[in-house]
Design a protein around this motif. Structure first.
Motif, mmCIF file in Angstrom:
data_model
loop_
_atom_site.group_PDB
_atom_site.id
_atom_site.type_symbol
_atom_site.label_atom_id
_atom_site.label_comp_id
_atom_site.label_asym_id
_atom_site.label_seq_id
_atom_site.Cartn_x
_atom_site.Cartn_y
_atom_site.Cartn_z
ATOM 1 N N ASN A 61 0.838 -1.201 0.000
ATOM 2 C CA ASN A 61 0.000 0.000 0.000
ATOM 3 C C ASN A 61 0.867 1.242 0.000
ATOM 4 O OD1 ASN A 61 -2.675 -1.260 0.286
ATOM 5 N ND2 ASN A 61 -1.826 -2.001 2.209
ATOM 6 N N ASP A 63 0.559 5.900 -0.028
ATOM 7 C CA ASP A 63 -0.148 7.167 -0.130
ATOM 8 C C ASP A 63 0.889 8.284 -0.145
ATOM 9 O OD1 ASP A 63 0.641 7.720 2.514
ATOM 10 O OD2 ASP A 63 -1.341 7.491 3.359
ATOM 11 N N GLU A 151 1.199 -3.503 4.924
ATOM 12 C CA GLU A 151 -0.233 -3.818 5.033
ATOM 13 C C GLU A 151 -0.990 -2.499 5.087
ATOM 14 O OE1 GLU A 151 -1.184 -6.912 4.728
ATOM 15 O OE2 GLU A 151 0.805 -7.799 4.940
ATOM 16 N N GLU A 152 -2.227 -2.556 5.548
ATOM 17 C CA GLU A 152 -2.970 -1.311 5.767
ATOM 18 C C GLU A 152 -2.238 -0.512 6.836
ATOM 19 O OE1 GLU A 152 -5.709 -0.011 4.236
ATOM 20 O OE2 GLU A 152 -5.481 -1.678 2.834
ATOM 21 N N LYS A 154 -1.221 1.241 10.042
ATOM 22 C CA LYS A 154 -1.690 1.303 11.427
ATOM 23 C C LYS A 154 -1.341 2.656 12.007
ATOM 24 C CE LYS A 154 -0.642 -3.548 12.128
ATOM 25 N NZ LYS A 154 0.280 -4.426 12.789
#
Length: 183
Positions: A61, A63, A151-152, A154
């Protein structure tokens, strides 16, 4: 990227605070800190090189974060203060600097001295889970960075304390350093 020991002198955290003692990439790697230089104008584009490293390292992932007064608005000063508080994460912190610049400070082990890493456009830095660190902008007061995650996200900072010393990710990090010195 340039790394050196922080001088620990009082003053604006956004200044260089260069002690005059440099730290090389091999010393950073011993701490689990990884670095790549991927010029923004690299042939084939920086995106393809980031994609290759992301695949190789298992980063699924991503951003973009824009740390500026305009980008963060009223939260700017509180965010800058929070980023500079000593903490650790249970995930790697992966940043590719797109524009602007800033400092990641990581704790050396076992000396516990701060190592200051000045990141500029084209620097990809990986700060391992469990290492104590902090971040601040430099005098430019802005950075735009691509954030990568396994991962996503945290994104939970754990302030340094006796509790974090027994955090499973901190213990695993310290054990990895011990294992590396035995080899």
């Amino acid at each position: 990227m340039r790394a050196y020991y922080f001088d620990n002198l009082p003053g604006d955290q956004r200044l260089q605070h260069d002690s005059g003692t440099s730290v090389d990439l091999a010393d950073l790697r011993k701490l689990g800190v990884l670095h790549w230089t991927i010029p923004l104008d690299s042939p084939g584009g920086w995106e393809s090189e980031i994609d290759r490293i992301a695949l190789e390292q298992g980063y699924k992932n991503r951003d973009t974060i824009n740390v500026t007064k305009e980008g963060l608005g009223d939260q700017y000063e509180s965010k800058i203060k929070t980023f500079f508080e000593e903490h650790m994460h249970e995930d790697e912190e992966i940043r590719y600097t797109l524009s602007g610049s800033g400092f990641f400070d990581v704790r050396d082990h076992p000396s516990d001295k701060w190592i200051r890493i000045h990141c500029q456009p084209g620097d990809l830095l990986v700060v391992p889970a469990g290492i104590y660190h902090r971040f601040t902008l430099d005098e430019l007061n802005q950075i735009k960075a691509l954030r990568l995650f396994k991962e996503e996200p945290k994104w939970t900072p754990y302030a340094r304390s006796s509790e974090t010393e027994s955090n499973a990710y901190r213990v695993q990090y310290i054990n990895s350093l011990k294992a590396a010195t035995v080899v």
